[in-house]
Design an enzyme around this catalytic site. Structure first.
Site, PDB file in Angstrom:
ATOM      1  N   CYS A  24       1.820  -0.918  -5.524  1.00  0.00           N
ATOM      2  CA  CYS A  24       1.214  -0.548  -4.234  1.00  0.00           C
ATOM      3  C   CYS A  24       1.531   0.886  -3.884  1.00  0.00           C
ATOM      4  CB  CYS A  24       1.723  -1.423  -3.091  1.00  0.00           C
ATOM      5  SG  CYS A  24       2.185  -3.049  -3.552  1.00  0.00           S
TER       6      CYS A  24
ATOM      7  N   GLU B 298       3.216  -7.236   3.290  1.00  0.00           N
ATOM      8  CA  GLU B 298       3.247  -6.008   2.487  1.00  0.00           C
ATOM      9  C   GLU B 298       1.972  -6.003   1.669  1.00  0.00           C
ATOM     10  OE1 GLU B 298       5.346  -3.680   2.784  1.00  0.00           O
ATOM     11  OE2 GLU B 298       6.983  -4.673   3.839  1.00  0.00           O
TER      12      GLU B 298
ATOM     13  N   ASN C 123       3.005  -8.328  -9.761  1.00  0.00           N
ATOM     14  CA  ASN C 123       3.304  -7.018 -10.374  1.00  0.00           C
ATOM     15  C   ASN C 123       4.798  -6.769 -10.565  1.00  0.00           C
ATOM     16  OD1 ASN C 123       3.525  -6.687  -7.553  1.00  0.00           O
ATOM     17  ND2 ASN C 123       3.073  -4.506  -7.690  1.00  0.00           N
TER      18      ASN C 123
ATOM     19  N   GLU D 126      10.855  -4.363   4.997  1.00  0.00           N
ATOM     20  CA  GLU D 126      11.671  -5.123   4.055  1.00  0.00           C
ATOM     21  C   GLU D 126      12.799  -4.237   3.551  1.00  0.00           C
ATOM     22  OE1 GLU D 126       8.495  -6.652   1.239  1.00  0.00           O
ATOM     23  OE2 GLU D 126       9.306  -8.542   2.007  1.00  0.00           O
TER      24      GLU D 126
END
Ligand code: ADP
Ligand code: MG
Length: 503
Positions: free
Chosen positions: A303, A268, A171, A482
């Protein structure tokens, strides 16, 4: 330094079709383009037309092994390079990326269908930003002295983990890769990236560009499918850390394999992020915020997409109508056209999955799904994977559209009456990645921010991941952080204690 007989353009090239062809069929291992050992490739398709624009090397365990072995060799020297020097080299990579922003933006638009102006060019710039940020952090790889005993000097030092395996999705592949490789490299690790099968090209070009600056073998890339190429990377004995972004289902597989090897992971995973709108919000700003929160310009393939929107009852209907009207004005079309706001879905599989959700929503008694924004009428795009943004109301909270991650341009809006009720609804999810609150009452906002089960809560804005701010979810949304200094220190180094007895 780059040693390549391969005919990829030296200078930035603005024709993504030419560049895609030139990048065909290659991994990047040990400072060079190399085809798959098996000789196999798979097609890379332009989702706006359905046409094959390139091939990618179809990697398997043999390619992964070659990449990891090279990475392991290179890592030993890399770890001896002074930390600030490693950072300076990563920052130099950022400068090279800056020169190629337009090229990379066009290439990612071609392979993913994300609009150049609203998404793809922005993503390329963000890559440079992330590399610059981490490039400045070499000097932060500090240890401590610890008060143990007067005659014993006790200290800690930060050491790299070794070879890092990074598995990325399609994505925002360039950005999500940068979040992994930049801290890993500055911390003295080497990396092997497994690109997503749907979007292997732009990240491969980035790998080559960065290899013009970095020593050979420090940053390698293999392309291929999950079970054949991703799984052997996770299980390879010389891979000492895995960082993964993708689905919950695959994240669990990765975690299980990593558990067998007792190596750390960063995961993630998905999200079903709530956006909570109070009556006292700044209406117009919140409306604009809803469009960006839902990541409609990325076809909702995020997300952190605000795929559940809760609006305080007095402004509910006005908000739904105004939002639909605003989305209607967004232009769907050729991702490479500057006029386009919204491009295509990535692949046939995702297209069918999103369509199934929409059909299910439409078939639900009492629910209404408004299709917004006009389908493109250009005949060249008739096979394009375009899906109109959909705004659903009247769904129950048991609906699959409300519980599952759709990863498409679909949001569900609900009315609510009080903060406690909306808090319970918002937290009633397997996921806990992000949330946003829209109110001018900071007392209410901050109280809810503390109680929301999410890794990232924003009040009166809903930005995507930003360098310097820790990013990562709770519950099924993942493990670890992150994008920040903490992420580099905690997830790409280990702390060694050294004690010297001076008595
Ligand atoms: P998506 O739903 O987008 O396919 P995935 O989690 O399947 O999400 O994919 C994210 C990344 O994980 C991709 O690079 C994919 O190839 C990789 N992947 C898929 N299956 C596995 C696996 N079993 N082991 C390691 N990586 C995998
Ligand atoms: Mg998959």
């Amino acid at each position: 330094m780059l040693d390549t007989p391969h005919p990829t353009p030296e200078a930035p090239t603005l024709d993504p079709f030419v560049l895609a062809k030139a990048l065909s069929g290659q991994h990047f291992i040990g400072g060079r383009y190399v085809p798959a050992r098996s000789g196999k490739t798979f097609p890379v398709v332009n989702p706006a037309t359905g046409q094959e624009v390139a091939t990618a090397a179809d990697g398997d365990a043999a390619d992964v092994d070659a990449a990891v072995e090279d990475a392991a060799r290179a890592q030993k020297e890399w770890a001896k390079t002074a930390a600030r020097k490693r950072g300076a080299l990563v920052a130099q990579c950022a400068a090279v990326i800056r020169l190629h922003v337009e090229e990379l933006g066009r290439l990612i638009a071609l392979e993913t269908g994300k609009a150049l102006r609203t998404e793809s060019r922005v993503e390329a710039n963000t890559v440079a930003d992330i590399l610059e940020f981490f490039g400045g952090l070499g000097g932060e790889l500090k240890g401590e002295t610890v008060p143990f005993a007067p005659e014993v000097l006790s200290m800690t030092v930060r050491e790299p983990l070794g070879v890092v395996g990074a598995i990325i999705p399609w994505n925002v592949p360039m950005l999500l890769m940068a979040l992994k490789i930049a801290p890993a490299l500055v911390a003295g690790n080497s990396v092997v990236v497994k690109s997503a099968e749907e979007a292997p090209l732009a990240v491969l070009r980035i790998c080559e560009l960065m290899n013009r600056v970095l020593p050979a073998g420090v940053f390698n890339m293999v392309s291929g499918f999950g079970p054949e190429c991703g799984a052997p990377l996770v299980s390879h004995p010389k891979v000492r850390k895995v960082t993964f972004t993708g689905s919950v289902e695959t994240g669990k597989i990765v975690y299980r394999t990593a558990a067998e090897k007792l190596i750390p992971v960063t995961l993630e995973l998905g999200g079903k992020s709530p956006m909570i709108v109070f009556e006292d919000c700044d209406f117009d700003k919140t409306l604009a915020g809803a469009l960006t929160s839902m990541r409609f310009t990325r076809q909702g393939q995020s997300c952190t997409a605000a795929s559940r929107i809760y609006v305080e009852r007095p402004i509910f209907q006005r908000f739904v109508d105004a939002m639909a009207e605003k989305v209607d004005k967004m232009v769907m079309g050729d991702p490479l056209d500057e006029k386009t706001d919204i491009g295509t879905i990535i692949s046939d599989d995702q297209f069918n999955k999103v369509k199934t959700f929409i059909d299910e929503g439409k078939a639900t008694t009492g629910a209404e799904g408004r299709a917004c924004s006009a389908m493109p009428d250009d005949p060249a795009l008739k096979k394009g994977l375009f899906i109109q943004p959909h705004i659903f109301t009247g769904l129950t909270k048991e609906s699959r559209l409300v519980r599952e991650e759709i990863f498409g341009p679909v949001t569900c809006i609900f009315p609510f009456d009080d903060p406690e009720e909306v808090l319970a609804e918002a937290n009633d999810s397997e996921y806990g990645l992000a949330a946003s609150l829209w109110t001018n009452n900071l007392k209410v906002g901050l109280n809810l921010a503390h109680k929301l089960e999410a890794g990232l809560v924003q009040i009166n804005q809903n930005l995507v991941v930003q360098a310097n701010l820790s990013y990562g979810g709770v519950k099924s949304s993942g493990l670890g952080k992150e994008a920040s200094l903490e992420a580099m220190l905690e997830h790409f180094t280990h702390k060694k204690t050294i004690m010297i007895n001076m008595a």
